[in-house]
Write a protein that holds these residues in place. Structure first.
Motif, short mmCIF file in Angstrom:
data_model
loop_
_atom_site.label_atom_id
_atom_site.label_comp_id
_atom_site.label_asym_id
_atom_site.label_seq_id
_atom_site.Cartn_x
_atom_site.Cartn_y
_atom_site.Cartn_z
N GLN A 22 0.83 -1.20 0.00
CA GLN A 22 0.00 0.00 0.00
C GLN A 22 0.87 1.25 0.00
O GLN A 22 2.05 1.21 0.35
N CYS A 23 0.26 2.37 -0.36
CA CYS A 23 0.88 3.69 -0.24
C CYS A 23 0.07 4.47 0.78
O CYS A 23 -1.15 4.31 0.87
N TYR A 24 0.73 5.32 1.53
CA TYR A 24 0.07 6.10 2.57
C TYR A 24 0.48 7.55 2.49
O TYR A 24 1.63 7.86 2.20
N GLY A 37 4.97 1.46 -0.01
CA GLY A 37 5.36 0.08 0.31
C GLY A 37 6.23 -0.51 -0.79
O GLY A 37 6.17 -0.09 -1.95
N ARG A 38 7.01 -1.50 -0.42
CA ARG A 38 7.98 -2.10 -1.35
C ARG A 38 7.34 -2.77 -2.56
O ARG A 38 7.95 -2.82 -3.62
N VAL A 39 6.16 -3.31 -2.42
CA VAL A 39 5.56 -4.08 -3.52
C VAL A 39 4.29 -3.43 -4.07
O VAL A 39 3.38 -4.10 -4.51
N THR A 40 4.26 -2.11 -4.07
CA THR A 40 3.10 -1.40 -4.61
C THR A 40 3.19 -1.32 -6.13
O THR A 40 4.27 -1.35 -6.71
N GLN A 41 2.03 -1.21 -6.75
CA GLN A 41 1.95 -1.06 -8.19
C GLN A 41 2.31 0.38 -8.58
O GLN A 41 2.11 1.31 -7.81
N LEU A 42 2.81 0.55 -9.79
CA LEU A 42 3.21 1.86 -10.28
C LEU A 42 2.04 2.85 -10.23
O LEU A 42 2.22 4.01 -9.83
N GLU A 43 0.85 2.41 -10.60
CA GLU A 43 -0.31 3.30 -10.59
C GLU A 43 -0.64 3.79 -9.17
O GLU A 43 -1.06 4.93 -8.99
N GLU A 44 -0.47 2.92 -8.19
CA GLU A 44 -0.70 3.32 -6.79
C GLU A 44 0.31 4.37 -6.37
O GLU A 44 -0.03 5.34 -5.68
N ARG A 45 1.55 4.20 -6.77
CA ARG A 45 2.59 5.17 -6.43
C ARG A 45 2.29 6.53 -7.06
O ARG A 45 2.44 7.56 -6.42
N ALA A 47 -0.68 7.68 -7.96
CA ALA A 47 -1.86 8.24 -7.31
C ALA A 47 -1.50 8.87 -5.96
O ALA A 47 -1.99 9.94 -5.62
N ALA A 48 -0.64 8.22 -5.21
CA ALA A 48 -0.23 8.75 -3.91
C ALA A 48 0.55 10.06 -4.08
O ALA A 48 0.33 11.02 -3.34
N THR A 49 1.42 10.09 -5.05
CA THR A 49 2.21 11.30 -5.30
C THR A 49 1.31 12.45 -5.74
O THR A 49 1.46 13.58 -5.27
N LEU A 50 0.36 12.17 -6.62
CA LEU A 50 -0.57 13.21 -7.06
C LEU A 50 -1.44 13.71 -5.92
O LEU A 50 -1.72 14.90 -5.81
N ALA A 51 -1.89 12.81 -5.07
CA ALA A 51 -2.74 13.20 -3.94
C ALA A 51 -1.98 14.07 -2.95
O ALA A 51 -2.57 14.94 -2.31
N ALA A 52 -0.68 13.87 -2.83
CA ALA A 52 0.13 14.66 -1.89
C ALA A 52 0.33 16.09 -2.39
O ALA A 52 0.55 16.99 -1.59
#
Length: 53
Positions: A22-24, A37-45, A47-52
């Motif tokens: 997960q990303c937080y 997290g170490r095993v997150t998908q590229l799209e999750e990463r 999305a987390a960066t954009l949300a920040a």
């Protein structure tokens, strides 16, 4: 951030709460941190960066 969606969880943070698939977003008031997290998908990463921003 899960499936591209931000889910709010309030309370004290502990290491055991952070899952490696997960990303937080950690809102510390003046600063917002992205934990990826170490095993997150590229799209999750992404999305987390954009949300920040």
């Amino acid at each position: 951030v899960s499936d591209g969606q931000v889910k709010l969880v309030e309370g004290a943070l502990s290491k055991v709460m952070l899952e490696n698939n997960q990303c937080y977003l950690l809102d510390c008031g003046a600063e917002v941190y992205v934990w990826v997290g170490r095993v997150t998908q590229l799209e999750e990463r992404k999305a987390a960066t954009l949300a920040a921003d």
